[in-house]
Every structure is written in structure tokens, then in C-alpha cells.
Scaffold this motif. Structure first.
Motif, mmCIF file in Angstrom:
data_model
loop_
_atom_site.group_PDB
_atom_site.id
_atom_site.type_symbol
_atom_site.label_atom_id
_atom_site.label_comp_id
_atom_site.label_asym_id
_atom_site.label_seq_id
_atom_site.Cartn_x
_atom_site.Cartn_y
_atom_site.Cartn_z
ATOM 1 N N ARG A 435 0.794 -1.227 0.000
ATOM 2 C CA ARG A 435 0.000 0.000 0.000
ATOM 3 C C ARG A 435 0.831 1.284 0.000
ATOM 4 N NH1 ARG A 435 -5.271 -1.269 1.144
ATOM 5 N NH2 ARG A 435 -5.769 0.896 1.659
ATOM 6 N N ARG A 436 2.062 1.247 0.435
ATOM 7 C CA ARG A 436 2.825 2.485 0.614
ATOM 8 C C ARG A 436 3.461 2.922 -0.713
ATOM 9 N NH1 ARG A 436 6.191 4.488 5.165
ATOM 10 N NH2 ARG A 436 5.264 6.333 4.174
ATOM 11 N N HIS A 437 2.753 3.788 -1.435
ATOM 12 C CA HIS A 437 3.233 4.284 -2.726
ATOM 13 C C HIS A 437 3.083 5.797 -2.786
ATOM 14 C CE1 HIS A 437 1.721 0.101 -3.650
ATOM 15 N NE2 HIS A 437 2.986 0.029 -4.018
ATOM 16 N N TRP A 438 4.119 6.442 -3.290
ATOM 17 C CA TRP A 438 4.092 7.891 -3.542
ATOM 18 C C TRP A 438 4.350 8.065 -5.036
ATOM 19 C CZ3 TRP A 438 8.255 11.727 -1.197
ATOM 20 C CH2 TRP A 438 8.000 13.015 -1.681
ATOM 21 N N LEU A 439 3.348 8.580 -5.747
ATOM 22 C CA LEU A 439 3.445 8.758 -7.198
ATOM 23 C C LEU A 439 3.593 10.232 -7.530
ATOM 24 C CD1 LEU A 439 3.248 7.717 -10.145
ATOM 25 C CD2 LEU A 439 0.755 7.939 -9.958
ATOM 26 N N LEU A 440 4.646 10.567 -8.287
ATOM 27 C CA LEU A 440 4.842 11.906 -8.845
ATOM 28 C C LEU A 440 4.798 11.773 -10.355
ATOM 29 C CD1 LEU A 440 7.226 11.563 -6.337
ATOM 30 C CD2 LEU A 440 7.091 14.040 -6.638
ATOM 31 N N PHE A 441 3.831 12.453 -10.991
ATOM 32 C CA PHE A 441 3.649 12.319 -12.440
ATOM 33 C C PHE A 441 3.470 13.692 -13.061
ATOM 34 C CE2 PHE A 441 0.519 12.075 -15.985
ATOM 35 C CZ PHE A 441 1.359 11.465 -16.912
ATOM 36 N N GLY A 442 4.073 13.896 -14.215
ATOM 37 C CA GLY A 442 3.974 15.171 -14.903
ATOM 38 C C GLY A 442 3.658 15.031 -16.376
ATOM 39 N N GLU A 443 2.885 15.981 -16.892
ATOM 40 C CA GLU A 443 2.577 16.071 -18.323
ATOM 41 C C GLU A 443 2.264 17.528 -18.645
ATOM 42 O OE1 GLU A 443 1.787 15.642 -21.420
ATOM 43 O OE2 GLU A 443 2.893 13.807 -21.785
ATOM 44 N N ARG A 444 1.565 17.775 -19.750
ATOM 45 C CA ARG A 444 1.320 19.151 -20.172
ATOM 46 C C ARG A 444 0.112 19.778 -19.462
ATOM 47 N NH1 ARG A 444 3.828 16.683 -24.366
ATOM 48 N NH2 ARG A 444 5.298 17.914 -25.611
ATOM 49 N N HIS A 445 -1.080 19.246 -19.749
ATOM 50 C CA HIS A 445 -2.310 19.849 -19.230
ATOM 51 C C HIS A 445 -3.122 18.808 -18.465
ATOM 52 C CE1 HIS A 445 -1.955 23.681 -21.402
ATOM 53 N NE2 HIS A 445 -1.510 22.975 -22.432
ATOM 54 N N ALA A 446 -3.631 19.204 -17.312
ATOM 55 C CA ALA A 446 -4.448 18.296 -16.504
ATOM 56 C C ALA A 446 -5.706 17.877 -17.251
ATOM 57 C CB ALA A 446 -4.816 18.971 -15.181
ATOM 58 N N ALA A 447 -6.285 18.773 -18.044
ATOM 59 C CA ALA A 447 -7.550 18.479 -18.711
ATOM 60 C C ALA A 447 -7.407 17.451 -19.827
ATOM 61 C CB ALA A 447 -8.153 19.772 -19.268
ATOM 62 N N HIS A 448 -6.224 17.349 -20.410
ATOM 63 C CA HIS A 448 -6.062 16.479 -21.585
ATOM 64 C C HIS A 448 -5.064 15.340 -21.383
ATOM 65 C CE1 HIS A 448 -8.356 19.374 -23.965
ATOM 66 N NE2 HIS A 448 -7.556 20.336 -23.517
ATOM 67 N N ASP A 449 -4.067 15.523 -20.516
ATOM 68 C CA ASP A 449 -2.917 14.614 -20.494
ATOM 69 C C ASP A 449 -2.758 13.823 -19.211
ATOM 70 O OD1 ASP A 449 -1.916 15.567 -23.092
ATOM 71 O OD2 ASP A 449 -1.521 17.440 -22.014
ATOM 72 N N PHE A 450 -3.816 13.679 -18.438
ATOM 73 C CA PHE A 450 -3.767 12.872 -17.220
ATOM 74 C C PHE A 450 -4.117 11.437 -17.610
ATOM 75 C CE2 PHE A 450 -4.959 13.005 -12.412
ATOM 76 C CZ PHE A 450 -4.144 11.915 -12.198
ATOM 77 N N PHE A 451 -3.116 10.708 -18.118
ATOM 78 C CA PHE A 451 -3.338 9.352 -18.622
ATOM 79 C C PHE A 451 -3.794 8.425 -17.484
ATOM 80 C CE2 PHE A 451 0.551 10.761 -21.185
ATOM 81 C CZ PHE A 451 -0.234 11.460 -22.094
ATOM 82 N N HIS A 452 -4.758 7.560 -17.794
ATOM 83 C CA HIS A 452 -5.267 6.568 -16.833
ATOM 84 C C HIS A 452 -5.701 7.242 -15.520
ATOM 85 C CE1 HIS A 452 -4.002 3.434 -19.558
ATOM 86 N NE2 HIS A 452 -2.750 3.886 -19.546
ATOM 87 N N ARG A 453 -6.335 8.384 -15.659
ATOM 88 C CA ARG A 453 -6.734 9.179 -14.493
ATOM 89 C C ARG A 453 -7.668 8.416 -13.563
ATOM 90 N NH1 ARG A 453 -8.742 15.434 -14.673
ATOM 91 N NH2 ARG A 453 -9.114 15.690 -12.438
ATOM 92 N N ASP A 454 -8.700 7.785 -14.122
ATOM 93 C CA ASP A 454 -9.674 7.078 -13.279
ATOM 94 C C ASP A 454 -9.002 6.011 -12.429
ATOM 95 O OD1 ASP A 454 -11.593 8.671 -14.383
ATOM 96 O OD2 ASP A 454 -12.326 7.159 -15.805
ATOM 97 N N GLU A 455 -8.088 5.288 -13.025
ATOM 98 C CA GLU A 455 -7.394 4.209 -12.331
ATOM 99 C C GLU A 455 -6.523 4.760 -11.204
ATOM 100 O OE1 GLU A 455 -5.464 0.205 -14.104
ATOM 101 O OE2 GLU A 455 -4.492 2.057 -14.745
ATOM 102 N N ILE A 456 -5.784 5.822 -11.478
ATOM 103 C CA ILE A 456 -4.899 6.406 -10.469
ATOM 104 C C ILE A 456 -5.704 6.982 -9.312
ATOM 105 C CG2 ILE A 456 -3.276 8.302 -10.060
ATOM 106 C CD1 ILE A 456 -2.192 7.790 -12.901
#
Length: 543
Positions: A435-456
């Protein structure tokens, strides 16, 4: 004592053989001592013996010269003072590392780069510092020892930190996992270079017993380094047949390149890999492009190639080959055309799923060439290959990015399509109950580039992601990058590392990965970062 313990076992064996031969020689001499009498063989025999010896010496000299010429053929070695030349330094015990060094140089020369070859044992810190860029190809002998030819270099250089600021390097380390100290000399060389201030061009590539997949990964980096992504593979992969079952655009309306979620299933065999592994794809040209080329060149694409191992048509062979200019093959026979074709090189992608998902998932950004046409690999997967169609694919183990064996906290850092490798690790860890996970993720725009958002967000809600930091680099209000988010959480980073966390970085080698590394070294100190790397708690899959 340390020096005596490092003596190569082969030297001891050779010494024992020499002593045994000497004993036998003394015994034979003693047996024949009384019968030995000098007799003049005569002028004719003296001349015959001299002539035979002369012929033998000439033969040896020609053989040596031929060997030197063979290893340097087509290698216009640059002068030492040529700052633009890439230095390829090798340390070889059996000759294999030297062979790979020459192949490395040939690949760089094919990309029109200047190259200089040198044996590592003849170099020192000032030479390395002056070189600017160095590619090391080194083997390990015995239980982690340096090759004989590099023993002096290790004694003189590796025992103290050098001054190599400004040096950028790549490392190909050859070894055998049957030995406990796998690639031991390569690891010591890499550690010394990092301590001395040198910066890696890419992460070290380790080769276990001539693993062809690892060697292709080295070639992949050579292509990125030289900018020549069309270099042929030294040894093509043995692909399997897979079916593309899904190709879905993930970022409609994005200002960046189109990114796709792909799902594939094997037509032969089973789903089998570990989180962190890679795939090698054999790219193809779209059949529409092949048809246009055939019309321009005047060949019959349906012509069966009887000598082909695949028993394929000319069109099929062309689809996986570099296409020459039609004018360059005007007047060629079919046999001449096939002989001149070169296969397209493979493309690598991180696997984004686990076998339990029922398919192999990829996260692929469609790349664009300077002329606006799509890249060979990404263009084939996201545009040329049809859903339901066949894709040639090979899974390659990537043990350097496998998840920890123990239940330790995990800091997962990535940008863009680097989320693929992190997603597979998260899936495997969640399935294992961690369970102990820290995820740091970056892309261009939150509205378009948040890949696999629902899952995360689902993993975050369920507590499987304890902390989530997002960085959007093109947001007008607050543009920010992943490395900045990490720097802002410096205290939290120290706390997680103190609690035994491992750090996994996946994504761009230009910008993100070196930026993250700089933050880690500033926050934790270079010595601790090196300790994390050597203990397997700092791992990267960057490209």
C-alpha cells in the motif's frame, strides 16, 4: 594482501603449466645429456633452416598486420586532440568486449560521428576528462575482477576520486550472473565515474552471457545518442506473432503529441512477463506506402521470395525494410533488390500492464519526423497497424527495473509515457497487497494529459497510493515540472528514504530524469544516492 588476492586465476593456471613443462624439459635433458654431441649440419641445412625461419617470421608479421587491419577497417580514428570525437574505451579479457567496441564505433561512424578507439588500460584521468564523451565497453573476469589489460587502470585510477566534471559517458558492462559479483568491474567503474563528477548519457547496460536483448538495448541508446534511429540491429530479435486488439487515443485536444493506449494478445504462446519488463517491436511500413513505392519502382509486390525464411512476398519483405529511392534501384533484378534491402531496426516500449490483465498494454506517443511524417515505430503501432491485425513483438526481461522483493515503500516518479512502467509496478504491488506508494507524475495539461486518471484516482481513494503529486508544465497559471514537485517535498523525501523507500524513475532522459537526479543529490547527498543505486533502491528506466 589485497593485491595478491586480486591475481587472476588464469595467471596461476598458466604459471602451473609453465612450471610443469620446465620440470619435464629438465628431465628430458638429463636423459639425453650423455648422448648429446655437436655435429655441423652443413651449409645446405643451415640455409634451409634460415629460409624456413624467415618465411615463418614474414607469415607471422603478415598475419598480425591483417588482424590489425581487420579490426580497424573503415574506422577513420580521430586524433586524441579532436574534442568532437567520441572515445570508445574497452577492457577485454577474451576479445569479446573489444569486438563490441569496434561494432559500437562502426555504428557511430555510420551515423557520421567522429570516433576514437582506445584500450582502457592505456588511459588516465586527464585523457578521459579531455575526451568530453566516452563510451566504455568493459568485461568482468573471474569473481568480479577487471580484465588483465585494465588492471593497471583500476590500480592507478579507481582507488581515488578523479576530477571528471564535464565528462559524459555511457557504459556497457559484460558479465555472467552465475558469478556472485555480476559485472563487478563495470559496477566499480560506474561508481567511480559518478563519484568523480561525470554525468551518464544513459543508464548502464548490463549484458549477461552475450544476451542479445541487452545488446540491442545498447544499440537503442547509440541510436538516440547519434540521432540515427535507422541503424540496423547487430542481431535482429526473434519476434513472436501478436494481435493488436485495441488502439485508443488518450489525450484528444492535447497540445502535445497524440498518446495511445494499446492492448495486444499473443497469437502463439502465453502472457508471461514481470512488471518493469520491455517489449521490442518490429516496425512496418503501411501497405499503402509499399504500393506507392512498388508503382514508382516498377516491381511486382506479389512476387514470392522462395529464398525467404518467412516464405513471404516481396511486398511483405519491403514492409519491414528500409525503402531505397526508386531511382537508386532502377534496372535491378528482383534478386539484386532483395539483396540490398536492410531490415528496419526494432523499437522499445515499457510494458504498462500485468499478465493478469489479459493483455499486454503499451502507452505510445506518436512521434513526428522533421518532415511531419510519423516515426517508424510509433507510426506503425498507432496508425499503420489495424485493430485485429498482426504485430511482430518480443518481450525482453528488464531485471534492473523489477519491483523490490520486500514490502518497502515505493517512490514512483515519471512523466509522459513513462507512466507505463510505473503503472505496471503499481498493478503488481497492489495485487501483492502493498500500500505504501508515492506517485509523482507530470505532463502538459491536466484536462487532456492525465493518462489513466480514473485508475490512479481509484488507487488513491483506496489507499494504495498514499501520496500523489502532479505537475502540469503547460498550465498558464502555475506551470511546474516533476523535479520541482520533488524538490518542494524535500522533507517528505528524506522521511520516506529513512523508512527504507526505493525510488523508481521512468520517462524522459532529456530534462526529467537528470532533473530528478539533481534534486535527489541536493536533498540526500551524492554519497547516499550512490548507496541507494548500488543497493538497488534507486532504479531508472529512462529513454
Amino acid at each position: 594482501m589485497k593485491h595478491l588476492a586480486a591475481i587472476d586465476k588464469e595467471r596461476l593456471g598458466n604459471l602451473a603449466v609453465i612450471v610443469a613443462l620446465a620440470v619435464v624439459a629438465v628431465w628430458l635433458l638429463d636423459l639425453h645429456a650423455e648422448a648429446m654431441q655437436w655435429r655441423d649440419p652443413g651449409l645446405g641445412r643451415w640455409l634451409a633452416a634460415g629460409l624456413s625461419m624467415s618465411v615463418w617470421m614474414v607469415f607471422v608479421m603478415l598475419l598480425r598486420r591483417r588482424r590489425v587491419c581487420a579490426t580497424t577497417m573503415h574506422l577513420p580514428i580521430a586524433e586524441a586532440a579532436d574534442a568532437g570525437a567520441i572515445l570508445v574505451a574497452y577492457a577485454s579479457q577474451t576479445g569479446y568486449a573489444e569486438q563490441l567496441a569496434h561494432q559500437t564505433a562502426q555504428s557511430l561512424l555510420a551515423a557520421r560521428l567522429r570516433v576514437r578507439l582506445a584500450e582502457l588500460g592505456g588511459l588516465d584521468v586527464p585523457v578521459l576528462r579531455a575526451a568530453g564523451r566516452v563510451l566504455f565497453v568493459v568485461s568482468t573476469t573471474g569473481e568480479g575482477d577487471a580484465p588483465d589489460s585494465a588492471a593497471a587502470f583500476e590500480q592507478c585510477c579507481l582507488r581515488q576520486v578523479g576530477k571528471l566534471d564535464g565528462l559524459r559517458y555511457g557504459l556497457l558492462a559484460l558479465g555472467d550472473r552465475d558469478y556472485e559479483n555480476f559485472c563487478g568491474f563495470g559496477h566499480r567503474l560506474h561508481h567511480w565515474l559518478a563519484q568523480s563528477g561525470a554525468q551518464p548519457l544513459f543508464d548502464p547496460v548490463q549484458v549477461d552471457n552475450r544476451d542479445d536483448g541487452a545488446l540491442r538495448h545498447w544499440q537503442h541508446h547509440l541510436g538516440l545518442l547519434s540521432g540515427a534511429n535507422e541503424l540496423p540491429d547487430w542481431q535482429p530479435p526473434q519476434y513472436q506473432r501478436w494481435q493488436l486488439v485495441e488502439c485508443r487515443l488518450l489525450n484528444p485536444g492535447s497540445a502535445g503529441g497524440a498518446c495511445f493506449h494499446l492492448a495486444l494478445r499473443p497469437l502463439d504462446g502465453e502472457l508471461a512477463w514481470q512488471a518493469g519488463d520491455l517489449v521490442e517491436i518490429e516496425p512496418r511500413h503501411a501497405m499503402s506506402d509499399i504500393s506507392r513505392w512498388l508503382d514508382a519502382a516498377g516491381f511486382d509486390g506479389s512476387f514470392p521470395l522462395s529464398d525467404s525464411e518467412r516464405r513471404e512476398s516481396l511486398a511483405a519483405c519491403l514492409s519491414r525494410s528500409h525503402l531505397p529511392q526508386p531511382a537508386d534501384v532502377a534496372g535491378y533484378t528482383m534478386e539484386q533488390l532483395v539483396t540490398c534491402l536492410r531490415s528496419l531496426p526494432h523499437r522499445e516500449y515499457s510494458i504498462a500492464s500485468m499478465p493478469a490483465d489479459g493483455a499486454l498494454h503499451l502507452l505510445v506517443r506518436r512521434m513526428q519526423r522533421d518532415d511531419g511524417t510519423p516515426g517508424i515505430g510509433s507510426g506503425w503501432l498507432t496508425q499503420g497497424a489495424a485493430e485485429g491485425g498482426e504485430v511482430a513483438l518480443r518481450i525482453r526481461a528488464n531485471p534492473g527495473f523489477h519491483m523490490p522483493a520486500q514490502d518497502v515503500p515505493l517512490i514512483l516518479i515519471g512523466n509522459g509515457t513513462g507512466l507505463a512502467g510505473l503503472r505496471a509496478l503499481l498493478k503488481a504491488r497492489v495485487a501483492a497487497g502493498h500500500r505504501r506508494h508515492w506517485l509523482l507524475f507530470g505532463e502538459r495539461h491536466a484536462a487532456h494529459d492525465f493518462f489513466h486518471r480514473d485508475e490512479i484516482e481509484r488507487w488513491q481513494s483506496s489507499g494504495h497510493i498514499e501520496r500523489l503529486d502532479l505537475a502540469w508544465s503547460r498550465e498558464a497559471a502555475t506551470p511546474v515540472y516533476v523535479q520541482q514537485r520533488l524538490a518542494e517535498a524535500a522533507d517528505e523525501l528524506r522521511r520516506w528514504v529513512e523508512q527504507g523507500a526505493a525510488i523508481y524513475v521512468c520517462g524522459s532522459l532529456a530534462g526529467m530524469a537528470p532533473g530528478v537526479d539533481a534534486v535527489l543529490r541536493e536533498t540526500l547527498g551524492s554519497e547516499q544516492v550512490e548507496q541507494l543505486r548500488m543497493s538497488g533502491r534507486y532504479r531508472r528506466d529512462v529513454y
